[in-house]
Design a protein around this motif. Structure first.
Motif, PDB file in Angstrom:
ATOM      1  N   ARG A  34       0.810  -1.110  -0.059  1.00  0.00           N
ATOM      2  CA  ARG A  34       0.060   0.000  -0.283  1.00  0.00           C
ATOM      3  C   ARG A  34       1.020   1.275  -0.013  1.00  0.00           C
ATOM      4  NH1 ARG A  34      -2.918  -2.944   3.443  1.00  0.00           N
ATOM      5  NH2 ARG A  34      -2.237  -1.988   5.220  1.00  0.00           N
ATOM      6  N   ILE A  35       1.854   1.206   0.854  1.00  0.00           N
ATOM      7  CA  ILE A  35       2.767   2.285   0.840  1.00  0.00           C
ATOM      8  C   ILE A  35       3.498   2.596  -0.493  1.00  0.00           C
ATOM      9  CG2 ILE A  35       4.863   3.444   1.942  1.00  0.00           C
ATOM     10  CD1 ILE A  35       2.138   3.777   3.644  1.00  0.00           C
ATOM     11  N   ASP A  36       3.932   1.481  -1.122  1.00  0.00           N
ATOM     12  CA  ASP A  36       4.656   1.565  -2.405  1.00  0.00           C
ATOM     13  C   ASP A  36       3.816   1.925  -3.333  1.00  0.00           C
ATOM     14  OD1 ASP A  36       6.782   0.610  -0.854  1.00  0.00           O
ATOM     15  OD2 ASP A  36       6.684  -1.397  -1.831  1.00  0.00           O
ATOM     16  N   LEU A  37       2.464   1.744  -3.291  1.00  0.00           N
ATOM     17  CA  LEU A  37       1.451   1.994  -4.264  1.00  0.00           C
ATOM     18  C   LEU A  37       1.081   3.643  -4.210  1.00  0.00           C
ATOM     19  CD1 LEU A  37      -1.145   1.825  -6.276  1.00  0.00           C
ATOM     20  CD2 LEU A  37      -2.561   0.913  -4.359  1.00  0.00           C
ATOM     21  N   LEU A  38       1.055   4.052  -3.021  1.00  0.00           N
ATOM     22  CA  LEU A  38       0.790   5.454  -2.829  1.00  0.00           C
ATOM     23  C   LEU A  38       2.046   6.294  -3.145  1.00  0.00           C
ATOM     24  CD1 LEU A  38      -0.519   5.607   0.693  1.00  0.00           C
ATOM     25  CD2 LEU A  38      -1.994   5.795  -1.470  1.00  0.00           C
ATOM     26  N   HIS A  39       3.410   5.695  -3.115  1.00  0.00           N
ATOM     27  CA  HIS A  39       4.664   6.347  -3.482  1.00  0.00           C
ATOM     28  C   HIS A  39       4.702   6.423  -4.944  1.00  0.00           C
ATOM     29  CE1 HIS A  39       8.765   6.794  -4.340  1.00  0.00           C
ATOM     30  NE2 HIS A  39       9.039   7.455  -3.211  1.00  0.00           N
ATOM     31  N   SER A  40       4.145   5.252  -5.549  1.00  0.00           N
ATOM     32  CA  SER A  40       4.055   5.266  -7.076  1.00  0.00           C
ATOM     33  C   SER A  40       3.317   6.208  -7.802  1.00  0.00           C
ATOM     34  CB  SER A  40       3.885   3.894  -7.687  1.00  0.00           C
ATOM     35  OG  SER A  40       2.231   3.647  -7.345  1.00  0.00           O
ATOM     36  N   ILE A  41       2.184   6.887  -7.135  1.00  0.00           N
ATOM     37  CA  ILE A  41       1.236   7.716  -7.547  1.00  0.00           C
ATOM     38  C   ILE A  41       1.744   9.084  -7.037  1.00  0.00           C
ATOM     39  CG2 ILE A  41      -0.687   6.191  -7.978  1.00  0.00           C
ATOM     40  CD1 ILE A  41      -2.078   7.707  -5.620  1.00  0.00           C
ATOM     41  N   GLY A  42       2.887   9.302  -6.422  1.00  0.00           N
ATOM     42  CA  GLY A  42       3.229  10.656  -5.949  1.00  0.00           C
ATOM     43  C   GLY A  42       3.093  10.794  -4.446  1.00  0.00           C
ATOM     44  N   LEU A  43       2.479   9.823  -3.645  1.00  0.00           N
ATOM     45  CA  LEU A  43       2.000  10.258  -2.381  1.00  0.00           C
ATOM     46  C   LEU A  43       3.201   9.595  -1.634  1.00  0.00           C
ATOM     47  CD1 LEU A  43      -1.734  10.145  -1.867  1.00  0.00           C
ATOM     48  CD2 LEU A  43      -0.460  12.048  -2.048  1.00  0.00           C
ATOM     49  N   THR A  44       4.337  10.092  -1.523  1.00  0.00           N
ATOM     50  CA  THR A  44       5.611   9.717  -0.840  1.00  0.00           C
ATOM     51  C   THR A  44       5.343   9.925   0.660  1.00  0.00           C
ATOM     52  OG1 THR A  44       6.821  11.539  -1.133  1.00  0.00           O
ATOM     53  CG2 THR A  44       6.960  10.138  -2.854  1.00  0.00           C
ATOM     54  N   VAL A  45       6.175   8.951   1.594  1.00  0.00           N
ATOM     55  CA  VAL A  45       6.214   9.179   2.766  1.00  0.00           C
ATOM     56  C   VAL A  45       6.463  10.627   3.410  1.00  0.00           C
ATOM     57  CG1 VAL A  45       7.238   8.435   5.081  1.00  0.00           C
ATOM     58  CG2 VAL A  45       6.430   6.757   3.272  1.00  0.00           C
ATOM     59  N   HIS A  46       7.521  11.307   2.547  1.00  0.00           N
ATOM     60  CA  HIS A  46       8.085  12.172   2.822  1.00  0.00           C
ATOM     61  C   HIS A  46       7.004  13.430   2.410  1.00  0.00           C
ATOM     62  CE1 HIS A  46      10.912  15.694   3.051  1.00  0.00           C
ATOM     63  NE2 HIS A  46      10.572  16.060   2.093  1.00  0.00           N
ATOM     64  N   PHE A  47       6.230  13.341   1.595  1.00  0.00           N
ATOM     65  CA  PHE A  47       5.264  14.450   1.128  1.00  0.00           C
ATOM     66  C   PHE A  47       4.172  14.429   2.136  1.00  0.00           C
ATOM     67  CE2 PHE A  47       0.969  15.092  -0.653  1.00  0.00           C
ATOM     68  CZ  PHE A  47       1.055  16.417  -1.144  1.00  0.00           C
ATOM     69  N   GLN A  49       4.469  13.271   5.093  1.00  0.00           N
ATOM     70  CA  GLN A  49       4.919  13.840   6.312  1.00  0.00           C
ATOM     71  C   GLN A  49       5.100  15.586   6.627  1.00  0.00           C
ATOM     72  OE1 GLN A  49       8.820  12.036   6.353  1.00  0.00           O
ATOM     73  NE2 GLN A  49       8.271  10.666   8.174  1.00  0.00           N
ATOM     74  N   GLN A  50       5.305  16.029   5.438  1.00  0.00           N
ATOM     75  CA  GLN A  50       5.338  17.583   5.217  1.00  0.00           C
ATOM     76  C   GLN A  50       3.903  18.078   5.360  1.00  0.00           C
ATOM     77  OE1 GLN A  50       8.327  19.454   4.978  1.00  0.00           O
ATOM     78  NE2 GLN A  50       9.131  17.569   5.734  1.00  0.00           N
ATOM     79  N   ALA A  51       2.792  17.365   4.774  1.00  0.00           N
ATOM     80  CA  ALA A  51       1.639  17.772   4.621  1.00  0.00           C
ATOM     81  C   ALA A  51       0.888  17.367   5.889  1.00  0.00           C
ATOM     82  CB  ALA A  51       0.809  17.196   3.495  1.00  0.00           C
ATOM     83  N   GLU A  52       1.503  16.569   6.884  1.00  0.00           N
ATOM     84  CA  GLU A  52       0.764  16.201   8.312  1.00  0.00           C
ATOM     85  C   GLU A  52      -0.477  15.435   7.867  1.00  0.00           C
ATOM     86  OE1 GLU A  52       0.508  20.004  10.389  1.00  0.00           O
ATOM     87  OE2 GLU A  52       2.532  19.620  11.139  1.00  0.00           O
ATOM     88  N   PHE A  53      -0.697  14.438   6.773  1.00  0.00           N
ATOM     89  CA  PHE A  53      -1.663  13.416   6.935  1.00  0.00           C
ATOM     90  C   PHE A  53      -0.881  12.053   6.702  1.00  0.00           C
ATOM     91  CE2 PHE A  53      -1.168  14.448   2.496  1.00  0.00           C
ATOM     92  CZ  PHE A  53      -1.546  13.567   1.859  1.00  0.00           C
ATOM     93  N   GLY A  54      -1.716  11.088   6.492  1.00  0.00           N
ATOM     94  CA  GLY A  54      -1.644   9.769   6.473  1.00  0.00           C
ATOM     95  C   GLY A  54      -2.621   8.893   6.526  1.00  0.00           C
ATOM     96  N   PRO A  55      -2.382   7.737   5.875  1.00  0.00           N
ATOM     97  CA  PRO A  55      -3.631   6.675   6.090  1.00  0.00           C
ATOM     98  C   PRO A  55      -3.749   6.084   7.303  1.00  0.00           C
ATOM     99  CG  PRO A  55      -1.447   5.815   4.799  1.00  0.00           C
ATOM    100  CD  PRO A  55      -1.302   7.152   5.298  1.00  0.00           C
TER     101      PRO A  55
END
Length: 145
Positions: A34-47, A49-55
């Protein structure tokens, strides 16, 4: 994208005393996918963290159909099963498929987004919502209220 696909390598540590994939390994593999899928569409862990949201998960369920054993070649597919139009809530389906086409397990999650600073549910803080719309979808995908 028809599906997000990861090839799995079953490790000795992933087995249980019956010499097949332990039940918690399915959940670990799916979480990483799931995290890799989100990363593949541009929702990286870093992004995120910076935007202060996550699943955040509400439900996680696995239906076990066939054993997965050490040495099996497995592909893990990840697809969006349902979502609200604003993507505030969504479900992802993971299929564990042996190289002969056998579906060994189906793991489904229901999730939302959490503001990681105030610890409350939130909308995904993404300017371009088409990013989420681009996620691969199941054949029976549905928009829900």
């Amino acid at each position: 994208m028809a599906a997000y696909i990861k090839d799995l390598s079953i490790r000795w540590a992933d087995l249980d005393p019956n010499f097949h994939l332990r039940h918690t390994a399915y959940y670990d593999f799916a979480a990483q996918a799931r995290i890799d899928l989100l990363h593949s569409i541009g929702l990286t862990v870093h992004f995120m963290q910076q935007a202060e949201f996550g699943p955040v998960l509400f439900r996680e369920e696995c239906i076990f159909r066939r054993e997965i054993r050490y040495g099996d070649s497995i592909q893990l597919t990840s697809k969006l099963k349902k979502a609200r139009q604003d993507f505030s809530r969504f479900s992802i389906q993971h299929d564990f498929i042996r190289n002969d086409g056998t579906v060994c397990a189906i793991l489904t999650i229901d999730a939302a987004w959490i503001n990681t600073r105030i610890r409350k549910l939130t909308l995904p803080i993404i300017e371009d919502k088409t990013i989420l719309e681009a996620m691969p979808k199941t054949d029976d995908f549905e928009w829900v209220q």
